[in-house]
Design an enzyme around this catalytic site. Structure first.
Site, short mmCIF file in Angstrom:
data_model
loop_
_atom_site.label_atom_id
_atom_site.label_comp_id
_atom_site.label_asym_id
_atom_site.label_seq_id
_atom_site.Cartn_x
_atom_site.Cartn_y
_atom_site.Cartn_z
N ASP A 1 0.85 -1.17 0.00
CA ASP A 1 0.00 0.00 0.00
C ASP A 1 0.90 1.24 0.00
O ASP A 1 2.08 1.17 0.34
CB ASP A 1 -0.87 -0.03 1.27
CG ASP A 1 -1.70 1.21 1.45
OD1 ASP A 1 -2.31 1.67 0.47
OD2 ASP A 1 -1.75 1.72 2.59
N ASP B 1 -0.40 4.97 1.00
CA ASP B 1 -0.72 5.93 2.05
C ASP B 1 -0.59 5.32 3.45
O ASP B 1 -1.22 4.30 3.76
CB ASP B 1 -2.14 6.46 1.85
CG ASP B 1 -2.26 7.20 0.52
OD1 ASP B 1 -1.41 8.06 0.26
OD2 ASP B 1 -3.19 6.89 -0.25
#
Length: 203
Positions: free
Chosen positions: A10, A12
């Site tokens: 991922d 963020d």
């Protein structure tokens, strides 16, 4: 050639220090005529990496097959290109980049689960928690849930051990993680797969 372990990352709050900036920009959303700070044009472009993230990725690049698996706000067109520009800035653009043509932006992250591997994601939402699957022999590791499993501490070394074991013994991700973790006893993710959200996130 031995097949490398797939590791999906991922962006963020896992590679990029996003949430503090969005929280501080809550009041600016009105000035830009949008509902939430993650819809402000350009807000995803000039964010700082999580401590140790760039070095950690570079450490893993030769050991595992790395992919980006991230969600971009649907109502912020610039966020999609800004995320790609951020990756290019910090990891390069071309065959030497660990993420060259290996970036997936999806609102349901479990769509990529069939390829097998590990997902490193700070939150259970958008299909991340569904990576913890016996059916697919995949694993979700919640970034920072165990305070030792961060880029600037033990996460790169742990993932390297898992990737090496998976490659040397042709193990799936779930088996390799469980085997290595018998030594460390890391808490890989929250049992209830939920977390507190900022007020603006619940709009």
């Amino acid at each position: 050639m031995t097949e490398k372990l797939n590791i999906f990352l991922d962006m963020d709050n896992t590679l990029v220090n996003t949430l503090p900036v969005l929280n501080r920009a809550t009041d600016l959303a009105v000035d830009f005529g949008v509902e939430k700070p993650d819809q402000i044009p350009g807000i995803f472009r000039n964010l700082e990496p999580i401590d140790g993230a760039v070095a950690g990725v570079q450490e893993l690049a030769d050991r595992a097959e790395l992919y980006i698996l991230t969600t971009a706000p649907w109502n912020n067109v610039s966020s999609w290109s800004d995320k790609l520009a951020w990756l290019t800035e910090h990891f390069g653009n071309g065959p030497t980049s660990p993420f060259y043509k290996k970036v997936i932006m999806a609102h349901t992250k479990d769509v990529a689960r069939g390829k097998g591997g590990i997902l490193i994601d700070d939150r259970p939402y958008h299909g991340a928690a569904e990576w913890d699957s016996e059916k697919y022999q995949t694993v979700w590791i919640q970034y920072g849930y165990d305070e030792r499993l961060t880029w600037d501490r033990e996460l790169p070394a742990f993932l390297t051990l898992v990737a090496n074991l998976a490659a040397s013994e042709s193990l799936d991700a779930r088996t390799a993680v469980a085997s290595v973790n018998t030594r460390f006893k890391y808490a890989l993710s929250a049992d209830d797969a939920s977390m507190e959200l900022a007020d603006w996130e619940m709009k």
